[in-house]
Write a protein that holds these residues in place. Structure first.
Motif, PDB file in Angstrom:
ATOM      1  N   GLU A 116      70.852  40.743  13.417  1.00  0.00           N
ATOM      2  CA  GLU A 116      71.870  40.624  14.457  1.00  0.00           C
ATOM      3  C   GLU A 116      71.991  41.933  15.246  1.00  0.00           C
ATOM      4  N   GLY A 117      71.787  41.842  16.536  1.00  0.00           N
ATOM      5  CA  GLY A 117      71.906  43.016  17.389  1.00  0.00           C
ATOM      6  C   GLY A 117      70.806  44.039  17.209  1.00  0.00           C
ATOM      7  N   ALA A 118      69.697  43.669  16.552  1.00  0.00           N
ATOM      8  CA  ALA A 118      68.604  44.616  16.326  1.00  0.00           C
ATOM      9  C   ALA A 118      67.946  44.999  17.651  1.00  0.00           C
ATOM     10  N   LEU A 119      67.706  46.289  17.816  1.00  0.00           N
ATOM     11  CA  LEU A 119      67.076  46.830  19.016  1.00  0.00           C
ATOM     12  C   LEU A 119      65.867  47.651  18.601  1.00  0.00           C
ATOM     13  N   ALA A 120      64.807  47.603  19.400  1.00  0.00           N
ATOM     14  CA  ALA A 120      63.601  48.348  19.040  1.00  0.00           C
ATOM     15  C   ALA A 120      62.836  48.753  20.287  1.00  0.00           C
ATOM     16  N   TRP A 121      62.231  49.932  20.205  1.00  0.00           N
ATOM     17  CA  TRP A 121      61.306  50.419  21.226  1.00  0.00           C
ATOM     18  C   TRP A 121      60.276  51.276  20.505  1.00  0.00           C
ATOM     19  N   VAL A 122      59.110  50.706  20.201  1.00  0.00           N
ATOM     20  CA  VAL A 122      58.145  51.352  19.327  1.00  0.00           C
ATOM     21  C   VAL A 122      56.746  51.214  19.911  1.00  0.00           C
ATOM     22  N   ARG A 123      55.999  52.311  19.859  1.00  0.00           N
ATOM     23  CA  ARG A 123      54.595  52.306  20.268  1.00  0.00           C
ATOM     24  C   ARG A 123      53.829  53.315  19.419  1.00  0.00           C
ATOM     25  N   GLY A 127      53.724  53.625  16.351  1.00  0.00           N
ATOM     26  CA  GLY A 127      54.556  54.109  15.258  1.00  0.00           C
ATOM     27  C   GLY A 127      55.665  55.045  15.665  1.00  0.00           C
ATOM     28  N   GLU A 128      55.718  55.420  16.946  1.00  0.00           N
ATOM     29  CA  GLU A 128      56.763  56.307  17.437  1.00  0.00           C
ATOM     30  C   GLU A 128      57.799  55.512  18.238  1.00  0.00           C
ATOM     31  N   GLY A 129      58.952  56.148  18.466  1.00  0.00           N
ATOM     32  CA  GLY A 129      60.005  55.512  19.242  1.00  0.00           C
ATOM     33  C   GLY A 129      61.277  55.469  18.449  1.00  0.00           C
ATOM     34  N   PHE A 130      61.980  54.339  18.497  1.00  0.00           N
ATOM     35  CA  PHE A 130      63.236  54.242  17.764  1.00  0.00           C
ATOM     36  C   PHE A 130      63.641  52.789  17.593  1.00  0.00           C
ATOM     37  N   VAL A 131      64.494  52.576  16.599  1.00  0.00           N
ATOM     38  CA  VAL A 131      65.170  51.300  16.415  1.00  0.00           C
ATOM     39  C   VAL A 131      66.663  51.590  16.397  1.00  0.00           C
ATOM     40  N   ALA A 132      67.458  50.551  16.646  1.00  0.00           N
ATOM     41  CA  ALA A 132      68.899  50.773  16.732  1.00  0.00           C
ATOM     42  C   ALA A 132      69.642  49.492  16.406  1.00  0.00           C
ATOM     43  N   TRP A 133      70.937  49.641  16.112  1.00  0.00           N
ATOM     44  CA  TRP A 133      71.773  48.470  15.865  1.00  0.00           C
ATOM     45  C   TRP A 133      73.232  48.829  16.134  1.00  0.00           C
ATOM     46  N   VAL A 186      61.145  40.433  11.988  1.00  0.00           N
ATOM     47  CA  VAL A 186      59.830  39.909  11.597  1.00  0.00           C
ATOM     48  C   VAL A 186      58.906  39.853  12.803  1.00  0.00           C
ATOM     49  N   LEU A 187      59.415  39.321  13.913  1.00  0.00           N
ATOM     50  CA  LEU A 187      58.586  39.226  15.107  1.00  0.00           C
ATOM     51  C   LEU A 187      58.172  40.603  15.603  1.00  0.00           C
ATOM     52  N   ALA A 188      59.125  41.541  15.667  1.00  0.00           N
ATOM     53  CA  ALA A 188      58.817  42.888  16.150  1.00  0.00           C
ATOM     54  C   ALA A 188      57.807  43.577  15.242  1.00  0.00           C
ATOM     55  N   ALA A 189      57.947  43.413  13.929  1.00  0.00           N
ATOM     56  CA  ALA A 189      57.017  44.051  13.002  1.00  0.00           C
ATOM     57  C   ALA A 189      55.603  43.508  13.176  1.00  0.00           C
ATOM     58  N   ARG A 190      55.487  42.203  13.397  1.00  0.00           N
ATOM     59  CA  ARG A 190      54.162  41.613  13.597  1.00  0.00           C
ATOM     60  C   ARG A 190      53.547  42.079  14.912  1.00  0.00           C
ATOM     61  N   PHE A 191      54.361  42.199  15.945  1.00  0.00           N
ATOM     62  CA  PHE A 191      53.861  42.733  17.213  1.00  0.00           C
ATOM     63  C   PHE A 191      53.351  44.154  17.038  1.00  0.00           C
ATOM     64  N   ALA A 192      54.164  44.994  16.405  1.00  0.00           N
ATOM     65  CA  ALA A 192      53.817  46.411  16.267  1.00  0.00           C
ATOM     66  C   ALA A 192      52.539  46.600  15.468  1.00  0.00           C
ATOM     67  N   GLN A 193      52.333  45.748  14.476  1.00  0.00           N
ATOM     68  CA  GLN A 193      51.124  45.864  13.662  1.00  0.00           C
ATOM     69  C   GLN A 193      49.888  45.383  14.424  1.00  0.00           C
ATOM     70  N   ALA A 194      50.017  44.265  15.138  1.00  0.00           N
ATOM     71  CA  ALA A 194      48.853  43.671  15.803  1.00  0.00           C
ATOM     72  C   ALA A 194      48.528  44.331  17.137  1.00  0.00           C
ATOM     73  N   THR A 214      49.071  49.599  20.487  1.00  0.00           N
ATOM     74  CA  THR A 214      48.965  50.385  21.717  1.00  0.00           C
ATOM     75  C   THR A 214      49.909  49.892  22.809  1.00  0.00           C
ATOM     76  N   THR A 215      50.537  48.743  22.611  1.00  0.00           N
ATOM     77  CA  THR A 215      51.513  48.246  23.574  1.00  0.00           C
ATOM     78  C   THR A 215      52.906  48.722  23.164  1.00  0.00           C
ATOM     79  N   TRP A 216      53.887  48.433  24.008  1.00  0.00           N
ATOM     80  CA  TRP A 216      55.272  48.789  23.719  1.00  0.00           C
ATOM     81  C   TRP A 216      55.952  47.583  23.070  1.00  0.00           C
ATOM     82  N   THR A 217      56.255  47.677  21.782  1.00  0.00           N
ATOM     83  CA  THR A 217      57.003  46.627  21.101  1.00  0.00           C
ATOM     84  C   THR A 217      58.485  46.820  21.398  1.00  0.00           C
ATOM     85  N   PHE A 218      59.139  45.746  21.826  1.00  0.00           N
ATOM     86  CA  PHE A 218      60.546  45.873  22.210  1.00  0.00           C
ATOM     87  C   PHE A 218      61.362  44.716  21.663  1.00  0.00           C
TER      88      PHE A 218
END
Length: 440
Positions: A35-42, A44-50, A213-221, A224-228
């Motif tokens: 709930e309210g999870a926020l992410a900006w990762v590329r 392995g760097e960036g940040f997550v927030a809630w 779960v969706l963000a983690a799968r994006f970041a792994q696969a 080089t893109t920006w997972t958000f």
């Protein structure tokens, strides 16, 4: 409980504290609940927030500039202690904005209560936790990383998508191809040079979708893109709208796409063919020229490469051009914020078409759907105006009324030489990252 939506004239007073912590490793794994999870990762760097300290929601043509004015008021009154001093530390907001001026989901900015970040520096990996507290509100508390290590937050178990089913979106595939054919006719008649048309599909899981779960799968696969993840919008975009950092700006244009086969030798041949394709080069040239024209008022100088490169992603390859520039300060020595520049660049020819106003009008007429925040700016900005905004591509929007459902999007540039079947195939290739994230 969400903070109330505020206007540019009623900005909250925030107390912000950032301190260094041990490296938490996988950032998305630090998110305690969906709930309210926020992410900006590329990479392995960036940040997550809630959590939510404040929110701004705008509408209409001025939504992004109104958000920028509100952010200026927020930063002017905030009390900030930042012991880290890296991009993403201190006070920040994440945002996602609607594609057009008439969408029913215009978007805005969210200021989180807790941020956990990490960034690779010449001295090695550094990590931090930021707490943001509205005036009069209680501190986030121990379960929101008040402990020595930010990873001490209580983490709810992940919920994986299950028994996913698929259904048509606003148009069937056949109807969408007919719309593409109609757009080609109008382009050949001289109404526009290029029109970007998108389509949507729906996916439904037997369980509520967990954005972590969706963000983690994006970041792994797609590292080089920006997972958000911003307010239910989640994806992995390869296209940088604008980055502002220390007086410099950068933008990436992607236009012209070919699907990968999985055969390295064949893909090299396809990459060479893409780089020579007159249809794709024409589409790309329109997009680069449009971006350079929109960026010109903000920069003292710019570097626009004459020839695109080929960007290789796991599922597709794109023609890519990275444009950089030196920002032009105003009479008081101030640079425009990243959000103000993003407002001027959006919509780019890569997601709208050219000429911009005519093409966007044709999109609204032909496409047959409300894009919401798909193909709009998504990203973050800090108190100093630095930050990153990308274009919300390769993404889906979780249904607010039913968290088991998600609306997926993909689009492509239509020019005079386009073929409707080939364009449909391109959208299928671009939908693949979301399908993979849902199926695991």
């Amino acid at each position: 409980m969400s903070a109330p939506v505020t206007s540019a004239t009623s900005a909250p007073v925030l107390t912000v504290a950032t301190r260094e912590i041990p490296d938490p490793g996988d950032l998305i794994a630090a998110l305690p609940h969906p709930e309210g999870a926020l992410a900006w990762v590329r990479r392995g760097e960036g940040f997550v927030a809630w959590g939510e300290a404040a929110r701004f929601e705008g509408e209409g043509a001025g939504r992004m500039l109104d958000a920028d004015a509100w952010w200026s008021a927020v930063t002017a009154s905030a009390q900030v202690t930042d012991a880290v001093g890296l991009p993403g530390s201190g006070l920040l907001a994440l945002g996602a904005f609607g594609f057009d001026d008439h969408t029913t989901r215009p978007g805005g900015l969210v200021v989180p209560r807790v941020v956990v970040g990490r960034r690779n520096t010449p001295a090695g990996m550094r990590a931090w936790v930021t707490t943001i507290t509205p005036d009069g509100a209680a501190h986030p508390g121990p379960d929101a990383t008040d402990a020595t290590d930010a990873t001490d937050a209580v983490v709810e178990p992940l919920t994986h998508p299950r028994d996913v089913t698929w259904s048509e979106g606003s148009l069937t595939a056949a109807e969408w191809m007919r719309r593409v054919a109609g757009a080609i006719t109008r382009i050949r008649d001289g109404e526009a040079h290029k029109v970007v048309l998108a389509r949507d599909v729906w996916a439904t899981s037997a369980e509520p979708l967990d954005v972590r779960v969706l963000a983690a799968r994006f970041a792994q696969a797609y590292s080089t893109t920006w997972t958000f993840a911003v307010d239910g919008l989640v994806g992995a975009t390869p296209e940088l709208l604008v980055r502002r950092e220390r007086g410099l700006v950068a933008s990436r244009v992607l236009a012209g796409t070919i699907r990968r086969t999985g055969d390295d030798e064949a893909d090299l041949a396809h990459a060479a063919a893409l780089a020579r394709s007159s249809k794709d080069l024409e589409e790309h040239e329109f997009a680069v020229a449009s971006l350079a024209e929109s960026l010109e008022p903000f920069v003292a100088s710019a570097n626009v490469p004459e020839v695109p490169s080929v960007l290789h992603l796991p599922n597709v390859m794109h023609l890519a051009t990275d444009v950089t520039g030196v920002l032009q300060a105003d009479g008081e020595g101030r640079f425009p914020s990243v959000l103000r520049v993003a407002a001027a660049l959006h919509p780019t020819a890569a997601v709208g078409g050219t000429p911009r106003a005519v093409a966007v009008s044709l999109v609204s007429e032909i496409e047959g759907m409300d894009r919401g925040r798909y193909a709009g700016p998504v990203g973050w900005l800090g108190a100093d105006g630095d930050g990153e905004f990308c274009i919300a591509l390769r993404c889906g929007s979780i249904d607010r009324e039913d968290a088991r459902r998600i609306r997926l999007f993909a689009g492509c540039g239509i020019v005079a030489a386009s073929d409707p079947r080939a364009e449909l195939d391109e959208t299928e290739a671009k939908l693949e990252p979301m399908r993979q994230a849902l199926l695991g």
